[in-house]
Design a protein around this motif. Structure first.
Motif, short mmCIF file in Angstrom:
data_model
loop_
_atom_site.label_atom_id
_atom_site.label_comp_id
_atom_site.label_asym_id
_atom_site.label_seq_id
_atom_site.Cartn_x
_atom_site.Cartn_y
_atom_site.Cartn_z
N ALA A 99 7.92 -7.39 35.37
CA ALA A 99 6.60 -7.03 34.83
C ALA A 99 5.49 -7.87 35.46
CB ALA A 99 6.57 -7.15 33.31
N SER B 192 3.20 -7.78 39.06
CA SER B 192 2.97 -7.27 40.42
C SER B 192 2.67 -8.41 41.39
CB SER B 192 1.91 -6.18 40.52
OG SER B 192 1.07 -6.11 39.44
N MET C 239 -4.51 -1.49 39.73
CA MET C 239 -3.50 -1.37 38.68
C MET C 239 -3.66 -0.05 37.95
SD MET C 239 -3.03 -5.12 37.20
CE MET C 239 -2.78 -6.53 38.26
N ILE D 169 0.38 -10.44 36.16
CA ILE D 169 1.44 -11.18 35.45
C ILE D 169 1.77 -10.46 34.14
CG2 ILE D 169 0.85 -13.43 36.43
CD1 ILE D 169 -0.74 -14.01 33.90
N PRO D 170 2.93 -10.76 33.54
CA PRO D 170 3.29 -10.03 32.32
C PRO D 170 2.21 -10.12 31.24
CG PRO D 170 5.15 -11.30 33.11
CD PRO D 170 3.99 -11.68 33.96
N ALA E 77 -0.78 -9.22 31.02
CA ALA E 77 -2.20 -9.44 31.35
C ALA E 77 -3.04 -8.23 30.93
CB ALA E 77 -2.36 -9.70 32.83
N GLY E 78 -2.47 -7.04 31.08
CA GLY E 78 -3.19 -5.83 30.73
C GLY E 78 -3.51 -5.77 29.24
N THR E 79 -2.62 -6.29 28.44
CA THR E 79 -2.83 -6.26 26.99
C THR E 79 -3.91 -7.26 26.60
OG1 THR E 79 -0.47 -5.93 26.94
CG2 THR E 79 -1.53 -6.18 24.83
N ASP F 155 5.05 -2.70 29.60
CA ASP F 155 4.56 -3.53 30.71
C ASP F 155 5.45 -3.33 31.95
OD1 ASP F 155 3.10 -5.31 32.15
OD2 ASP F 155 3.62 -7.08 30.98
N1 ASP Z 1 2.06 -6.83 34.16
C1 ASP Z 1 1.13 -6.02 34.89
C2 ASP Z 1 1.23 -6.32 36.36
O1 ASP Z 1 1.64 -7.39 36.74
C3 ASP Z 1 -0.27 -6.21 34.41
C4 ASP Z 1 -0.36 -5.69 33.01
O2 ASP Z 1 -0.05 -6.42 32.07
O3 ASP Z 1 -0.69 -4.51 32.84
O4 ASP Z 1 0.92 -5.49 37.18
#
Ligand code: ASP
Length: 428
Positions: free
Chosen positions: A293, A295, A329, A372-373, A375-377, A405
């Motif tokens: 999770a 990128s 993203m 990073i895991p 982050a979107g939330t 994620d």
């Molecule tokens: N985890 C996603 C990424 O690394 C970002 C997110 O939390 O949406 O692409």
């Protein structure tokens, strides 16, 4: 003895992690074992996953610097650099907007929030998070408040490093490192002559060393990935997943449409390449994105697969992929729109105008989100503020966030990979 191919090892690791994790979770659910045992084993799995992801993350900053600079000095002229940058940004904008549109349509059709009792769900979510030892607190907003213009202004400020050494200390401030590297590359090209040649030689060698290092770390992928899958399946809240099934389905449908229809169509129509073959070439990166999770963490593998297996010219891949891993993203943008509209549906829905505000802010929030895991939330809070939704509502979806994620990160990396092929097609 014949060597087992890496992706087979990875699949085997995923399968093992899945069976072990789900069994533990179901046994804990049935009361056969203590919940704390499932959590503890899950955390051991997580440790292996984190070691793998940290090894990859370790090389991200030097890799980004080396790849962006060597790519730009390889292009050789400022006109060429401008064209490459323009095409890259155009692709990112187009695909993110397509993803957001799909997200809005799917959530309006599926209506996952309709009929759900917000207060009941919130109480269940808080209980779930506490029993799993997770933080029952709304994530802090990742950007400034103040509507669309405030978010935009904040992203620009975060892009310019006050001190580039400080910015390179964390994978959450990579945008600033990219900005510096682009300026460095552009300035080297502007200086030209021997200077440009020397810079190109140094950073190209640096880049090659980083890729060789990535190949070494790759051997650890099956164990790391198995550990992450074990962690997620052993610790994800199954009961809450039931209540949130329609929401998860809506996000999954949107992501699937973008990954299996929109992006492959773009690849096929523009470049003539087979999406299936391309996905097969990118398999190690896609599987790593799914399980970690992240990128950013996957970036070394994305570059390695794109250049080694999918034969995307290095000059293009080493510019577009680092940039894409940080700002492009699609999965995150789609997810943010879907999650915010879902929450709004429980609380009384948004007007068309407000959905438009959600779309624009989600686009910016996805650019601002780190690779990073979760982050979107965290960035989603900003989108919620823009349409006056209570930011605490994020708690409702937190317990099932990891699985989503994983899916959206895979879409993020898939879009970056297809972008590299499409831009390479135009650059040739
Ligand atoms: N985890 C996603 C990424 O690394 C970002 C997110 O939390 O949406 O692409």
């Amino acid at each position: 003895m014949k060597k087992i191919p890496l992706h087979v090892q990875i699949f085997a690791g995923m399968g093992l992690g899945l069976v072990a994790g789900l069994s533990l979770n179901l046994m804990a659910e049935a009361g056969t074992i203590d919940r704390s045992l499932a959590l503890s084993v899950g955390r051991v799995g997580e440790w292996f996953g984190v070691v793998f992801l940290t090894l990859l993350s370790m090389i991200v900053v030097p890799l980004i610097v080396a790849s962006i600079i060597s790519s730009l000095t390889g292009v050789g002229s400022n006109q060429g650099v401008g064209r490459l940058g323009g095409r890259t940004v155009a692709y990112y904008l187009l695909t993110s907007l397509l993803a957001i549109t799909v997200g809005i349509i799917v959530v309006n059709i599926v209506q996952p929030g309709a009929g759900l009792d917000y207060n009941e769900l919130m109480a269940a979510a808080q209980g779930e998070l506490e029993t799993r030892g997770m933080q029952a607190k709304s994530p802090a907003p990742g950007a400034a408040e103040g509507g669309i213009t405030g978010i935009f202004a904040d992203i620009v400020l975060r892009m310019i490093p006050k001190n580039v050494v400080d910015s390179s200390r964390s994978n959450t401030t990579i945008l600033a490192v990219i900005f510096f590297s682009v300026l460095f590359g552009v300035s080297a090209v502007a200086k030209g002559g021997e200077t440009a040649k020397t810079v190109d030689g140094i950073f190209r060698s640096f880049y090659e060393v980083m890729i060789t290092m990535t190949n070494g770390i790759l051997h650890f992928a099956p164990i790391g990935i198995a550990g992450y899958v074990l962690f997620v399946t052993a610790t994800t809240g199954l009961q809450l997943a039931g209540a949130l099934a329609w929401y998860m389905l809506a996000v999954a449908l949107g992501l699937a449409f973008h990954a299996f229809v929109t992006l492959p169509l773009l690849l096929k129509v523009i470049t003539g390449r087979s999406p299936l073959t391309y996905a097969y070439d990118m398999r190690d990166a896609l599987l790593t994105a799914f399980s970690t999770a992240s990128s950013s963490g996957t970036l070394p593998l994305t570059i390695q697969c794109a250049t080694d297996k999918a034969k995307v010219p290095e000059r293009v891949a080493s510019f577009t992929l680092p940039l894409g891993a940080t700002v492009n993203m699609d999965g995150t943008a789609l997810y943010e729109v879907a999650a915010v509209l879902f929450i709004a549906q429980m609380l009384g829905d948004l007007t068309l105008m407000e959905q438009g505000v959600v779309a624009v802010t989600a686009l910016m929030a996805s650019v601002g989100a780190a690779g990073i895991p979760h982050a979107g939330t965290v960035m989603m809070v900003v989108v919620m503020q823009a349409v006056n939704l209570p930011t605490d509502a994020v708690l409702v979806i937190l317990a099932v966030d990891r699985v989503l994620d994983m899916a959206r990160t895979t879409v993020n990396v898939w879009s970056d990979s297809i972008g590299a092929a499409i831009i390479a097609h135009f650059e040739q």
